[in-house]
Motif scaffolding. Structure first.
Motif, PDB file in Angstrom:
ATOM      1  N   LEU A   1      60.906 -42.561 -36.116  1.00 57.61           N
ATOM      2  CA  LEU A   1      61.014 -42.528 -34.657  1.00 57.61           C
ATOM      3  C   LEU A   1      60.907 -43.933 -34.070  1.00 57.61           C
ATOM      4  O   LEU A   1      61.672 -44.320 -33.185  1.00 57.61           O
ATOM      5  N   LEU A   2      59.946 -44.696 -34.584  1.00 59.48           N
ATOM      6  CA  LEU A   2      59.739 -46.052 -34.071  1.00 59.48           C
ATOM      7  C   LEU A   2      60.889 -46.969 -34.459  1.00 59.48           C
ATOM      8  O   LEU A   2      61.383 -47.746 -33.637  1.00 59.48           O
ATOM      9  N   LEU A   3      61.345 -46.880 -35.698  1.00 62.85           N
ATOM     10  CA  LEU A   3      62.418 -47.769 -36.152  1.00 62.85           C
ATOM     11  C   LEU A   3      63.718 -47.510 -35.399  1.00 62.85           C
ATOM     12  O   LEU A   3      64.466 -48.447 -35.111  1.00 62.85           O
ATOM     13  N   ARG A   4      63.984 -46.241 -35.089  1.00 70.49           N
ATOM     14  CA  ARG A   4      65.217 -45.939 -34.375  1.00 70.49           C
ATOM     15  C   ARG A   4      65.253 -46.661 -33.021  1.00 70.49           C
ATOM     16  O   ARG A   4      66.276 -47.185 -32.593  1.00 70.49           O
ATOM     17  N   THR A   5      64.120 -46.695 -32.348  1.00 67.53           N
ATOM     18  CA  THR A   5      64.058 -47.357 -31.049  1.00 67.53           C
ATOM     19  C   THR A   5      64.010 -48.873 -31.194  1.00 67.53           C
ATOM     20  O   THR A   5      64.620 -49.601 -30.416  1.00 67.53           O
ATOM     21  N   LEU A   6      63.288 -49.352 -32.211  1.00 64.32           N
ATOM     22  CA  LEU A   6      63.217 -50.796 -32.412  1.00 64.32           C
ATOM     23  C   LEU A   6      64.580 -51.399 -32.720  1.00 64.32           C
ATOM     24  O   LEU A   6      64.870 -52.527 -32.328  1.00 64.32           O
ATOM     25  N   ARG A   7      65.432 -50.662 -33.412  1.00 66.94           N
ATOM     26  CA  ARG A   7      66.744 -51.185 -33.769  1.00 66.94           C
ATOM     27  C   ARG A   7      67.722 -51.123 -32.613  1.00 66.94           C
ATOM     28  O   ARG A   7      68.780 -51.738 -32.673  1.00 66.94           O
ATOM     29  N   GLN A   8      67.390 -50.382 -31.563  1.00 65.59           N
ATOM     30  CA  GLN A   8      68.287 -50.279 -30.417  1.00 65.59           C
ATOM     31  C   GLN A   8      68.057 -51.467 -29.494  1.00 65.59           C
ATOM     32  O   GLN A   8      66.930 -51.727 -29.078  1.00 65.59           O
ATOM     33  N   PRO A   9      69.111 -52.232 -29.151  1.00 66.26           N
ATOM     34  CA  PRO A   9      68.925 -53.387 -28.259  1.00 66.26           C
ATOM     35  C   PRO A   9      68.332 -52.956 -26.935  1.00 66.26           C
ATOM     36  O   PRO A   9      68.697 -51.919 -26.375  1.00 66.26           O
ATOM     37  N   SER A  10      67.401 -53.754 -26.422  1.00 64.45           N
ATOM     38  CA  SER A  10      66.737 -53.408 -25.173  1.00 64.45           C
ATOM     39  C   SER A  10      67.699 -53.391 -24.000  1.00 64.45           C
ATOM     40  O   SER A  10      67.478 -52.705 -23.018  1.00 64.45           O
ATOM     41  N   SER A  11      68.796 -54.168 -24.090  1.00 64.23           N
ATOM     42  CA  SER A  11      69.761 -54.201 -22.987  1.00 64.23           C
ATOM     43  C   SER A  11      70.509 -52.888 -22.837  1.00 64.23           C
ATOM     44  O   SER A  11      71.025 -52.577 -21.768  1.00 64.23           O
ATOM     45  N   THR A  12      70.608 -52.093 -23.929  1.00 64.98           N
ATOM     46  CA  THR A  12      71.315 -50.818 -23.871  1.00 64.98           C
ATOM     47  C   THR A  12      70.376 -49.635 -23.972  1.00 64.98           C
ATOM     48  O   THR A  12      70.824 -48.501 -23.919  1.00 64.98           O
ATOM     49  N   ARG A  13      69.084 -49.897 -24.117  1.00 62.25           N
ATOM     50  CA  ARG A  13      68.129 -48.810 -24.248  1.00 62.25           C
ATOM     51  C   ARG A  13      67.886 -48.191 -22.884  1.00 62.25           C
ATOM     52  O   ARG A  13      67.482 -48.858 -21.940  1.00 62.25           O
ATOM     53  N   GLU A  14      68.146 -46.877 -22.779  1.00 57.43           N
ATOM     54  CA  GLU A  14      67.991 -46.199 -21.506  1.00 57.43           C
ATOM     55  C   GLU A  14      66.525 -45.919 -21.186  1.00 57.43           C
ATOM     56  O   GLU A  14      66.154 -45.838 -20.029  1.00 57.43           O
ATOM     57  N   GLN A  15      65.701 -45.769 -22.208  1.00 54.27           N
ATOM     58  CA  GLN A  15      64.304 -45.448 -21.998  1.00 54.27           C
ATOM     59  C   GLN A  15      63.440 -46.431 -22.766  1.00 54.27           C
ATOM     60  O   GLN A  15      63.856 -46.977 -23.783  1.00 54.27           O
TER      61      GLN A  15
ATOM     62  N   ILE B   1      60.275 -47.682 -25.220  1.00 52.67           N
ATOM     63  CA  ILE B   1      59.884 -47.187 -26.538  1.00 52.67           C
ATOM     64  C   ILE B   1      58.939 -46.001 -26.417  1.00 52.67           C
ATOM     65  O   ILE B   1      59.067 -45.016 -27.130  1.00 52.67           O
ATOM     66  N   SER B   2      57.988 -46.052 -25.496  1.00 58.75           N
ATOM     67  CA  SER B   2      57.037 -44.956 -25.379  1.00 58.75           C
ATOM     68  C   SER B   2      57.714 -43.668 -24.988  1.00 58.75           C
ATOM     69  O   SER B   2      57.273 -42.579 -25.351  1.00 58.75           O
ATOM     70  N   THR B   3      58.809 -43.746 -24.228  1.00 58.48           N
ATOM     71  CA  THR B   3      59.525 -42.539 -23.825  1.00 58.48           C
ATOM     72  C   THR B   3      60.365 -42.009 -24.962  1.00 58.48           C
ATOM     73  O   THR B   3      60.412 -40.813 -25.239  1.00 58.48           O
ATOM     74  N   ALA B   4      61.068 -42.895 -25.657  1.00 56.49           N
ATOM     75  CA  ALA B   4      61.999 -42.456 -26.693  1.00 56.49           C
ATOM     76  C   ALA B   4      61.288 -41.924 -27.927  1.00 56.49           C
ATOM     77  O   ALA B   4      61.805 -41.051 -28.617  1.00 56.49           O
ATOM     78  N   THR B   5      60.121 -42.415 -28.200  1.00 56.85           N
ATOM     79  CA  THR B   5      59.445 -42.023 -29.425  1.00 56.85           C
ATOM     80  C   THR B   5      58.251 -41.121 -29.208  1.00 56.85           C
ATOM     81  O   THR B   5      57.801 -40.450 -30.120  1.00 56.85           O
ATOM     82  N   GLY B   6      57.733 -41.125 -27.992  1.00 59.19           N
ATOM     83  CA  GLY B   6      56.493 -40.393 -27.764  1.00 59.19           C
ATOM     84  C   GLY B   6      55.276 -41.230 -28.063  1.00 59.19           C
ATOM     85  O   GLY B   6      54.158 -40.761 -27.929  1.00 59.19           O
ATOM     86  N   LEU B   7      55.478 -42.486 -28.439  1.00 60.66           N
ATOM     87  CA  LEU B   7      54.349 -43.364 -28.703  1.00 60.66           C
ATOM     88  C   LEU B   7      53.799 -43.874 -27.394  1.00 60.66           C
ATOM     89  O   LEU B   7      54.481 -43.992 -26.408  1.00 60.66           O
ATOM     90  N   GLY B   8      52.552 -44.277 -27.388  1.00 55.83           N
ATOM     91  CA  GLY B   8      51.969 -44.805 -26.174  1.00 55.83           C
ATOM     92  C   GLY B   8      51.385 -43.684 -25.328  1.00 55.83           C
ATOM     93  O   GLY B   8      51.514 -42.502 -25.613  1.00 55.83           O
ATOM     94  N   SER B   9      50.713 -44.054 -24.231  1.00 52.82           N
ATOM     95  CA  SER B   9      50.008 -43.068 -23.426  1.00 52.82           C
ATOM     96  C   SER B   9      50.845 -42.521 -22.291  1.00 52.82           C
ATOM     97  O   SER B   9      50.430 -41.594 -21.619  1.00 52.82           O
ATOM     98  N   VAL B  10      52.021 -43.094 -22.019  1.00 49.67           N
ATOM     99  CA  VAL B  10      52.824 -42.659 -20.886  1.00 49.67           C
ATOM    100  C   VAL B  10      54.219 -42.318 -21.351  1.00 49.67           C
ATOM    101  O   VAL B  10      54.906 -43.127 -21.970  1.00 49.67           O
TER     102      VAL B  10
END
Length: 411
Positions: A246-260, A262-271
């Motif tokens: 889950l984390l790697l999938r989001t880490l490999r996605q460029p931040s410029s094209t990431r719609e959400q 990391i905490s949203t896409a993976t469920g990581l983090g408190s929000v």
């Protein structure tokens, strides 16, 4: 060496000064400055000359207030409109030139701040020449040449001070933005490098550990107790690999094209703000583990922040249980229903060995129940002829027993 440094500085200055204007929300401070200066111009003139001001003077002051506030939002139209208003003030015989004297200071500063250096200096020159023609030229409309000359000198002096000051502020802000973007680029490269290293080393090692533990658990030459330990080791490694994917999938996605984030896409983090995206990511990871997954979402009710975060964690535990216990040859369904009165997350699957390995209410189930109970939700499980269903239910924010939730739990 010095020449290269000067060339680099000059190139950086050109890039900063020619950079397009920043988004409108970043100009709010200048809108406030323009409004304060415009109000100061109005209040100051009314306070110092209460008996000599006519209606036309008030009109020009109000126009100056409106236009000086407009310039940060629409620089070129606002500047042109202000210049027309200023020249009209100088040409008409009735109003005083002091009606816009204070607001003119902000105008000159904005001229350098919101236009490129070339156009701003050109407009300053045009302003000075126009004022010279109107005030001391053959068509001058007043009989006080000294006052007109003073107004012209005032405009020239303030322009020489405030326009370069605006250009300097533009350069400083643009340089800070360029530094921030460079820092973001460096962090982006570092993030991608971390993702590559985690994939090549950690994920590979976890996969090998899970695979070897699975083979050992199926080897009948080992004692039953040892095979149970190998099975537990396989489950633990599979769960960790599930989280890592889950984390790697989001880490490999460029931040410029990431719609959400990391905490949203993976469920990581408190929000977590987008529950659909978080549950969809869990579904995609279960699918990547070799299962045939059907993911559906219904409704459009908005969960509160704590509900979205809790349900995303529950979805991750559901996904981990599917990978650990489900039959890879049978379909898996994950359904998210948003409203109208409750939010319901349902996971169904077949179990590998219906007779011996049905999931039990162990720590995973207990943990999900505790998380949901903390926000007024429930968890139910059902096993029937080798099928397993888990359902998490929470009331929609604002519908808990007909009582509105406190503001911190509202969407």
């Amino acid at each position: 060496m010095r020449s290269d440094a000067l060339d680099s500085l000059a190139a950086r200055a050109r890039e900063a000064l020619l950079r397009p204007a920043e988004p409108l929300p970043n100009r709010r401070i200048y809108v406030i400055i323009g409004a304060v200066v415009g109000l100061g111009n109005l209040v100051g003139n009314v306070a110092t000359n209460p008996n000599s001001l006519g209606p036309i003077d008030i009109v020009f002051m109000l126009a100056a207030l409106a236009l000086i506030t407009l310039i940060p939002l629409r620089p070129l139209p606002g500047i042109v409109a202000y210049l027309v208003c200023w020249c009209s003030l100088l040409i008409l015989p009735g109003p005083y030139a002091t009606d816009m004297s204070i607001s003119h200071l902000a105008f000159l500063f904005f001229l350098g701040r919101f236009l490129r250096p070339g156009p701003s200096l050109l407009l300053l020159l045009v302003t000075v020449l126009t004022n010279a023609i109107v005030l001391i030229g053959p068509g001058a409309t007043t009989d006080d040449p000294a006052a007109n000359l003073g107004t012209l000198w005032y405009t020239m002096l303030m322009g020489a001070l405030l326009v370069p000051l605006g250009v300097l502020v533009r350069f400083i802000e643009a340089s800070r933005l360029a530094d921030a973007r460079q820092a973001d680029a460096n962090l982006e490269e570092m993030r991608l490098e971390i993702a590559r290293e985690m994939h090549d080393l950690v994920a590979y090692s976890m996969s090998q550990t899970a695979l070897r533990a699975q083979r050992a658990a199926a080897d009948t030459s080992y004692p039953e107790r040892a095979r149970d330990e190998f099975a537990a080791l396989e489950a633990t490694a599979s769960d960790a690999l599930h989280e890592l994917r889950l984390l790697l999938r989001t880490l490999r996605q460029p931040s410029s094209t990431r719609e959400q984030p990391i905490s949203t896409a993976t469920g990581l983090g408190s929000v977590v703000t987008d529950l659909r995206t978080a549950v969809s990511a869990v579904s995609a990871d279960v699918s990547a583990a070799g299962f045939e997954v059907t993911y559906r979402h219904l409704g459009d009710a908005a969960p509160s922040r704590i509900q979205a975060s809790t349900l995303s964690r529950v979805a991750r535990e559901m996904g981990a249980n599917v990978i650990r216990h489900a039959d890879p040859g049978a379909p898996v369904t994950i359904t998210l229903s948003l409203g109208p009165e409750v939010i319901r997350l349902v996971s169904t699957n077949r179990v590998r060995d219906a007779g011996a390995h049905l999931p039990r209410s162990g720590t995973g189930i207990l943990g999900m129940r505790e998380r949901l109970a903390a926000i007024g939700g429930t968890l139910t499980t059902l096993s029937d002829d080798g099928s397993w269903m888990v359902t998490a239910t929470v009331p929609v924010a604002g519908h808990r027993s007909g009582i509105l939730l406190p503001p911190e739990e509202q969407p």
